[in-house]
Design an enzyme around this catalytic site. Sequence first.
Site, mmCIF file in Angstrom:
data_model
loop_
_atom_site.group_PDB
_atom_site.id
_atom_site.type_symbol
_atom_site.label_atom_id
_atom_site.label_comp_id
_atom_site.label_asym_id
_atom_site.label_seq_id
_atom_site.Cartn_x
_atom_site.Cartn_y
_atom_site.Cartn_z
ATOM 1 N N ASP A 433 0.866 -1.181 0.000
ATOM 2 C CA ASP A 433 0.000 0.000 0.000
ATOM 3 C C ASP A 433 0.906 1.235 0.000
ATOM 4 O O ASP A 433 1.599 1.507 0.995
ATOM 5 C CB ASP A 433 -0.875 -0.051 1.276
ATOM 6 C CG ASP A 433 -1.891 1.071 1.347
ATOM 7 O OD1 ASP A 433 -1.669 2.117 0.704
ATOM 8 O OD2 ASP A 433 -2.892 0.904 2.065
ATOM 9 N N HIS A 434 0.894 1.941 -1.094
ATOM 10 C CA HIS A 434 1.837 3.056 -1.236
ATOM 11 C C HIS A 434 1.481 4.239 -0.319
ATOM 12 O O HIS A 434 2.270 5.162 -0.141
ATOM 13 C CB HIS A 434 1.887 3.500 -2.702
ATOM 14 C CG HIS A 434 3.200 4.107 -3.112
ATOM 15 N ND1 HIS A 434 4.212 4.389 -2.212
ATOM 16 C CD2 HIS A 434 3.682 4.474 -4.322
ATOM 17 C CE1 HIS A 434 5.246 4.918 -2.858
ATOM 18 N NE2 HIS A 434 4.956 4.980 -4.138
ATOM 19 N N ARG A 435 0.307 4.192 0.276
ATOM 20 C CA ARG A 435 -0.030 5.237 1.245
ATOM 21 C C ARG A 435 0.802 5.059 2.507
ATOM 22 O O ARG A 435 1.115 6.012 3.212
ATOM 23 C CB ARG A 435 -1.517 5.176 1.623
ATOM 24 C CG ARG A 435 -2.457 5.475 0.482
ATOM 25 C CD ARG A 435 -3.892 5.224 0.916
ATOM 26 N NE ARG A 435 -4.063 3.861 1.416
ATOM 27 C CZ ARG A 435 -5.153 3.405 2.021
ATOM 28 N NH1 ARG A 435 -6.194 4.210 2.207
ATOM 29 N NH2 ARG A 435 -5.236 2.152 2.425
#
Length: 463
Positions: A433-435
């Site tokens: 999850d790039h967040r």
Amino acid sequence: MANQFKLPELGENVSSGTVSKVFISVGDSIEPDQPVIELESDKAVLEVPSSIGGTVSEIHVKEGQKVNVGDAVFSVKDGAKAKDEPKKAEAPAEEKPEPKPEADAEPDAPAKKPAAEDAESDGKEAEAPATRRAPKERPAARQAESRPAPAPPVPARRRTPGAPVAASPSVRRLAREIGVDIYEVATSDPSGRVTEEDVKAYARGLNTDVEGMAPRPAVPEIELPDFTRWGEVEYEELSAVRRRTAENMAAAWASIPHVTQFDKADITDIEAFRKKYGKLVEQAGGKLTVTAILVRVIAAALKKFPQFNATIDTASGEIIYKRYYHVGVAVDTERGLIVPVIRNADQKSLTEIAVELSEIAEKARARKTSLEDMQGGTFTISNLGGIGGTAFTPIVYAPQVAILGVSRAQIEPVYIDGTFVPRTMAPLALSYDHRAIDGADGARFLRWVAAALEQPLLQLLDA
Ligand code: CAO
């Protein structure tokens, strides 16, 4: 104009039944899809919805009477839908869209909505009665053991209009009172009836998802054309596992910005180790597989890189770091993907993990995995290498933030110290999850995992 409602096909094996309740009276104004009788067959108790609307002029059945498919149930005198019929005639049959999902029906009490409210769908219903797609019996036994969790509020896919739901009036009342659409509830009862427990379990799932996260964002549904325009089709009801997988995947895909990082691990020495010590693990009741070794390595990696053992909570503006290391393993079963969890993998020996992995995989394939067995995972491993393939991009199992995909290990020429040598290389793919995770951290994590597989003692340097 249809003015008599006949008992439709009720499922592959139900051709008759005994009327246990009649919900309508002469003079009632009824609408298509409104339940009119309750029918008890030797398989289940079903509420049978009408496919026509109008004012009831005559009821041809009474409680206790045996009826067969095709028998007249009631007649209407004015056909409230008559005004829609010219509309139907205009539309060529093959261009008609699928009947709309039903409006919020109140299944065990005759609804008193004005007919005009549903004019559009009513018109379609009258021409496409409940039996157009023969309502199928729910595969109750399969749903019962495979219900991983109550269905969430999205996507709002409703039953096919006309497909009856088996449930007692008290269960229907409960559903109505707590705002649950009984047509969305999967049954856990082998008879196919929706029980009070099913409704309550579903209601619990409406408030939170499996992990206790906030309700998921709605995923837009793709409108389907009528495929019969181009050829023959077959309809199969989604199993509970398939439905749940579809919902989870769509929600994760829609809400998580995914990045997938690839690497390769030289597992030549691990393969030699497996051959050498496999028998020992076998004696303990397990199988020393690549997956078992990965579970142990991942648990160590999660300790080293806590942001991979976390959940991002954008609502509260927090990252939740979990101080436990529960590794989920995707298991391929006949009825679909099941992800049981190995708890506290960091505290277990390789042999213990191998034994537990064999047990959970067997349990999943024997349809014995419980909801509890699948909850609380902090990271997931999906090993497709036993089947084949060179690479794939797994979808993060929300609310986790990362997942490791493993493809088939193969012997490859690897350039070492000026020479090509044959080494067994396992392709790894880490989706995250790039967040919550930056690209550099993703690359570091995966390299660390690969290095730990190549030189297991390296882990001990930090431990
Ligand atoms: N590369 C090469 N061979 C591999 C391998 C890999 N990455 N992974 C497993 N194998 C081999 C094993 O060594 C074993 O070979 P032998 O029988 O010769 O020893 C064979 O494939 C079968 O392995 P296994 O399935 O018994 O054991 P496992 O621990 O490696 O895998 C499990 C267990 C449950 C992960 C696996 O059975 C499974 O279900 N995989 C599919 C997961 C899945 O569906 N993922 C998709 C999810 S996302 O859509």
